[in-house]
Scaffold this active site. Structure first.
Site, short mmCIF file in Angstrom:
data_model
loop_
_atom_site.label_atom_id
_atom_site.label_comp_id
_atom_site.label_asym_id
_atom_site.label_seq_id
_atom_site.Cartn_x
_atom_site.Cartn_y
_atom_site.Cartn_z
N GLY A 1 27.54 35.04 9.85
CA GLY A 1 26.24 35.46 10.40
C GLY A 1 26.42 36.61 11.38
N GLY B 1 32.37 26.92 6.42
CA GLY B 1 32.04 28.31 6.16
C GLY B 1 32.75 28.81 4.90
N ASP C 1 60.00 49.08 48.35
CA ASP C 1 59.01 47.99 48.44
C ASP C 1 58.89 47.50 49.89
OD1 ASP C 1 57.38 45.80 47.90
OD2 ASP C 1 59.01 44.56 47.08
C1 SPV Z 1 57.04 41.32 43.89
O1 SPV Z 1 57.06 41.27 42.66
O2 SPV Z 1 56.84 42.37 44.49
C2 SPV Z 1 57.25 40.12 44.69
C3 SPV Z 1 58.03 39.03 44.13
O3 SPV Z 1 56.82 40.09 45.81
S1 SPV Z 1 59.65 39.32 44.66
O4 SPV Z 1 60.06 40.62 44.20
O5 SPV Z 1 60.49 38.28 44.06
O6 SPV Z 1 59.68 39.22 46.11
MG MG Z 2 56.12 41.89 46.53
#
Ligand code: SPV
Ligand code: MG
Length: 422
Positions: free
Chosen positions: A118, A89, A198
């Site tokens: 093209g 090209g 969490d």
């Molecule tokens: C998360 O990122 O929420 C996980 C991985 O579950 S850990 O935090 O290592 O459990």
């Molecule tokens: Mg997790």
């Protein structure tokens, strides 16, 4: 006269045909079809296999031979074929200069035909990349990576901006571009970003809203942290909505009761029994509608000090139940127990193995890959790196009664205004 022409395209249009015809008119035309690894380095996920692509070119009249081209500089093929003319090209790039160097040995020349400009070619790739965000294309990408990549590198994203970082961050060293292959929507980071613990407190709809935010601005696959998956009766419904949204894979962990983050180690959490977790996996597999949607089983035996034997027994059972991958987790600072698991896993494990080196973070991707790990997840690093900077900025403002002292920690206003294009 021998002619050599390489092709990266998967969709042949009239521009390609015209160039092929010109090449064939000049002499014996060999087409070098770009290999998968070259296409990936160009940022493309191939749709056809290498041999399918080669057979398409073989069927075009005037094409004398078709070979696989796996070298950006074509050196090996050029030295075998010894073409008099290489069609390009352009003849001005560093690659062209290297090609010219090789073919000069027998008096070969580059013939410049600017076919890559093209309109149709550009338009095709624009359309393909626009489709990147569609659920099926995204899912196909992860499966393609499972089959073809030695290692898949994933980083957490918990909103649009972190999704963009995962999507766009790239470094180039020695001509090789390195990027992340996809995103991990972590329960820890999604919860933390919402100011919640969490413990499966952030509900499905809220997790789905985070996912949508990321999907809106990215094209890479998402692996969702599905916590314990909840009750099997709920899991089979939730699978459908995340699959429809565009998630590529979900990882569920074999814990029951109040789930706490694994990095606390063994804090009195309970592990599901093998039989009922297997039933959850199987029910999930039945509930999914796309073959490309993966359900990955996460083993918490090492976190809960149940030992290697228990972890291995579970891995075998979960694969038998239909798991598309296995994640093994550890909260130790050394990777030794993960290595020990890997050494046993590679003897029977026929599905991708996932590792999350958060606490044992001195281990390298290469070391994990050598032990048989296919997917490495950097599970919490964007939120963990953002938080200290935000906290420091807030403190500096309080301490100084103004914001000038925080300038170094902040992106310039001009940059933030143009960071996200309109
Ligand atoms: C998360 O990122 O929420 C996980 C991985 O579950 S850990 O935090 O290592 O459990
Ligand atoms: Mg997790």
């Amino acid at each position: 006269m021998k002619i050599y022409l390489t092709m990266a395209t998967e969709m042949i249009n009239h521009v390609h045909i015209e160039v092929i015809r010109k090449g064939a008119d000049l002499g014996d035309l060999t087409i070098g079809v770009y290999s998968d690894s070259i296409l990936e380095r160009l940022g493309r996920v191939p749709y056809m296999t290498e041999s399918e692509r080669m057979s398409v070119f073989r069927a075009i009249s005037g094409v004398k031979d078709v070979v696989l081209e796996d070298d950006f500089h074509f050196t090996k093929n050029l030295q075998t074929i010894k073409p008099d003319i290489v069609i390009r090209g352009s003849k001005h790039t560093a690659t062209d200069k290297k090609i010219q160097e090789t073919i000069s040995a027998w008096g070969g020349k580059i013939l410049e035909i600017p076919f890559t400009k093209g309109v149709v070619v550009d338009e095709f790739f624009r359309k393909i990349s626009k489709q990147g965000y569609l659920p099926e294309v995204r899912r196909r990408k992860l499966n393609y990576y499972f089959k073809n990549k030695p290692l898949i590198r994933i980083i957490e994203a918990h909103n649009g901006i972190t999704g963009l970082i995962a999507e766009k961050t790239a470094i180039t060293t020695n001509g090789r571009t390195k990027t992340f292959h996809g995103m991990w929507v972590s329960s820890l980071c999604d919860s933390t970003a919402k100011g919640k613990p969490d413990i499966e407190l952030v509900d499905h709809s809220s997790r789905l809203a985070t996912i949508q935010e990321i999907l809106d601005v990215t094209t890479k696959p998402i692996i969702l942290d599905g916590d314990s998956g909840g009750l099997t009766e709920h899991f089979v419904h939730n699978i459908k909505s995340i699959e429809r949204a565009g998630v590529s894979a979900i990882i569920i962990e074999d814990k029951i009761g109040l789930k706490k983050n694994s990095l606390f180690g063994d804090v009195g959490q309970n592990q599901d029994d093998i039989k009922s977790f297997c039933e959850k996996i199987t029910a999930g597999k039945k509930a999914r509608s796309s073959q490309d949607f993966s359900i990955i089983a996460r083993i918490e035996s090492l976190i809960l000090n149940k030992g290697q034997e228990d972890a291995i027994e579970r891995a075998k059972a979960y694969i038998q139940a239909g798991a598309d991958g296995i994640m093994i987790h550890s909260a130790k600072t050394s990777p030794n127990e993960i290595f020990e698991f890997c050494d046993e896993y590679v003897k029977f494990g026929n599905v991708p193995l996932v590792a999350v080196p958060s606490t044992y973070n001195t281990v390298t991707e290469d070391e994990l890959e050598k032990r048989g790990v296919k997917v490495v997840i950097y599970a919490n690093h964007l939120i963990r790196s953002a938080f200290p900077a935000m906290l420091k900025t807030a403190r500096l403002i309080l301490e100084n009664g103004r914001s000038a002292e925080a300038d170094e920690l902040c992106m310039p206003i001009k940059e933030i205004l143009t960071l996200i294009p309109e």
